[in-house]
Design an enzyme around this catalytic site. Structure first.
Site, PDB file in Angstrom:
ATOM      1  CG  HIS A 278      -7.568  46.376  34.305  1.00 36.26           C
ATOM      2  ND1 HIS A 278      -7.073  47.520  33.904  1.00 36.26           N
ATOM      3  CD2 HIS A 278      -7.975  45.946  32.982  1.00 36.26           C
ATOM      4  CE1 HIS A 278      -6.907  47.803  32.662  1.00 36.26           C
ATOM      5  NE2 HIS A 278      -7.482  47.037  32.006  1.00 36.26           N
ATOM      6  CG  ASP A 279      -5.597  44.622  31.176  1.00 38.31           C
ATOM      7  OD1 ASP A 279      -6.367  43.422  30.956  1.00 38.31           O
ATOM      8  OD2 ASP A 279      -5.823  45.553  30.353  1.00 38.31           O
ATOM      9  CE  LYS A 282      -4.591  42.600  27.943  1.00 34.98           C
ATOM     10  NZ  LYS A 282      -5.028  43.949  27.293  1.00 34.98           N
ATOM     11  CG  HIS A 307      -5.680  39.010  30.346  1.00 37.06           C
ATOM     12  ND1 HIS A 307      -6.586  39.017  29.170  1.00 37.06           N
ATOM     13  CD2 HIS A 307      -6.298  40.242  30.914  1.00 37.06           C
ATOM     14  CE1 HIS A 307      -7.523  39.950  29.216  1.00 37.06           C
ATOM     15  NE2 HIS A 307      -7.202  40.689  30.123  1.00 37.06           N
ATOM     16  CG  HIS A 331     -11.104  43.326  33.487  1.00 38.52           C
ATOM     17  ND1 HIS A 331     -10.150  42.330  33.920  1.00 38.52           N
ATOM     18  CD2 HIS A 331     -10.415  43.629  31.944  1.00 38.52           C
ATOM     19  CE1 HIS A 331      -9.042  42.017  33.246  1.00 38.52           C
ATOM     20  NE2 HIS A 331      -9.149  42.730  32.011  1.00 38.52           N
ATOM     21  CG  HIS A 332     -12.044  41.127  29.398  1.00 37.76           C
ATOM     22  ND1 HIS A 332     -12.147  42.091  28.597  1.00 37.76           N
ATOM     23  CD2 HIS A 332     -10.602  41.055  30.068  1.00 37.76           C
ATOM     24  CE1 HIS A 332     -10.865  42.802  28.432  1.00 37.76           C
ATOM     25  NE2 HIS A 332      -9.943  41.857  29.205  1.00 37.76           N
ATOM     26  CG  ASP A 360     -10.737  47.346  29.803  1.00 40.27           C
ATOM     27  OD1 ASP A 360      -9.444  47.513  29.555  1.00 40.27           O
ATOM     28  OD2 ASP A 360     -11.017  45.938  29.624  1.00 40.27           O
TER      29      ASP A 360
HETATM   30 FE   LIG Z   1      -8.125  43.047  30.175  1.00 40.48          FE
HETATM   31 FE   LIG Z   2      -7.725  46.258  29.909  1.00 43.26          FE
END
Ligand SMILES: [Fe+2]
Ligand SMILES: [Fe+2]
Length: 425
Positions: A278-279, A282, A307, A331-332, A360
């Protein structure tokens, strides 16, 4: 790959070389944080700039002066320069050691042949034995690594100074950094104008993929996809001390929530891969921003909020992972439309994304951080409870609370489950 072909490597060696070249920087994320700390600068700029120097004293001083603490004051700049001057050798060795070992280990997780891992491990060794981390010499250095080292220096000098700059630099380092035999192969190649034309052409990506030794293409099954997701989760988690182990824990919590909700096994498997990755966006954000102790300024915050978009972009390019690109993108986001990057709301957020969002946030609150101890799980859950219904999905939150509660009860009544409890922090 052209050098490999001129050396008449067989197809299996060319296959390994092809992947080693793509994966050579797998371990890079693991020292990105240290580079920022030690040199107080942006790790992306630093890496780009450091390839154009060969570590002679004059160059080091020039490099440090222009790259260190670009945005910081004179006092910080001086302190950093002094620190580097005193510890330069050991700092370089440490950075390279972490990067190579980590990279090789991740390649093994993803089940690449040992020759690929070995190439990554030897990437910073030099022909004359003055490289790192082991000071290997001449043909003791993996052939893959010797080719890759040469190729990356050709690329950096070609991009910044043109064809002749690349040719001159390679010639200058023959016998010190580079295997002289490979240098002559390159010098012959450099007389072929079509070689440069491809490098400078707009369709270089297609040309590169066409070089993959097709005979060695392997079938990717579900187990391997799991391992690849796991390998890239390690790359992401290694980038910052603030997020060490984060992707793995988010995957574990997502799995627990899905289990509690009775999700079917195959769907759960996809969910876990999505949680692991998911990240991944980044990786495109500098540690100067990811690890900043204070508040982010507007420009930094904008980069940070990007990101999920980067993650979606990366995953949607890979057929096997395109199905989980939405999780990375969303996801955010929040149910009430107050999340980022797009501010979409409940009707556009699928169950998988809702699960990962809850997992998360729970990890962000409950994990140990370098600047604070872990928050008790009960406190993390009660903070989250205030956002249930408005930002967070009620079923996913309840499932997490139930699963965590069950684990805590089990922990109190039996010593046998202490190991799994430690694993989830
Ligand atoms: Fe994230
Ligand atoms: Fe995360």
């Amino acid at each position: 790959m052209h050098i490999g072909a001129r050396l008449q490597l067989d197809t299996s060696e060319l296959h390994d070389l092809f992947y080693m070249l793509f994966l050579k920087d797998l371990g890079c994320s693991s020292n990105a944080a240290r580079i920022c700390q030690l040199y107080a600068t942006n790790d992306h700029d630093f890496k780009r700039n450091s390839k154009t120097m060969d570590h002679s004293l004059g160059q080091i001083l020039h490099f440090v002066a222009t790259n260190t603490a670009v945005k910081s004051g004179l006092a910080t700049k001086l302190k950093t320069i002094l620190n580097i001057a005193r510890n330069s050798g050991s700092i370089t060795r440490d950075l390279i050691e972490t990067r190579c070992e980590r990279g090789a280990e991740i390649a093994r997780t993803m089940r690449f042949p040992e020759r690929v891992a070995q190439g990554i491990l030897d990437l910073d060794e030099h022909w004359d034995g003055r490289g790192h981390p082991l000071g290997r010499k001449e043909t003791d250095i993996s052939l893959m690594a010797r080719i890759a080292l040469l190729a990356q220096v050709i690329d950096v000098f070609h991009i910044t100074g043109g064809r002749q700059a690349a040719i001159n630099e390679v010639h200058r380092r023959a016998g010190t950094w580079f295997d002289p035999q490979l240098v002559s192969v390159f010098e012959a190649l450099a007389r072929d104008l079509s070689f440069w034309a491809v490098l400078e052409g707009a369709d270089i990506e297609a040309q590169v993929f066409a070089l993959e030794p097709a005979a060695h293409r392997s079938f990717v099954d579900d187990d391997l996809l799991d391992d690849i997701a796991d390998g890239f989760a390690q790359v992401v988690d290694a980038k910052s001390p603030f997020t060490s182990g984060h992707s793995k824990r988010v995957a574990l919590y997502s799995d627990m929530i899905a289990e509690e909700l009775g999700m079917e096994a195959n769907r759960k498997r996809w969910l876990v891969r999505g949680a692991l990755l998911h990240d991944i966006g980044k990786l495109g954000i500098s540690n100067e921003i990811l690890d900043k102790a204070g508040k982010l300024d507007e420009e930094e915050w904008q980069a940070m909020r990007n990101h999920p978009v980067l993650g979606q972009h990366i995953l949607s390019r890979i057929d096997a992972f395109s199905g989980i690109a939405t999780i990375a993108m969303n996801h955010h986001e929040k149910l009430n439309g107050k999340g980022y990057p797009n501010g979409i709301g409940a009707d556009e957020l699928d169950l998988e994304t809702r699960i990962v969002t809850v997992a998360d946030i729970f990890d962000a609150l409950s994990a140990d951080r370098p600047y604070r101890a872990a928050m008790p799980t009960s406190k993390a859950l009660s903070i989250m409870r205030e956002e249930v219904g408005t930002a967070l999905d009620v079923d996913c939150f309840d499932a997490l609370a139930t699963a965590i509660g069950r684990l805590e009860n089990a922990k109190e009544t039996s010593d046998d489950v202490q190991a799994p409890m430690q694993a989830i922090g």
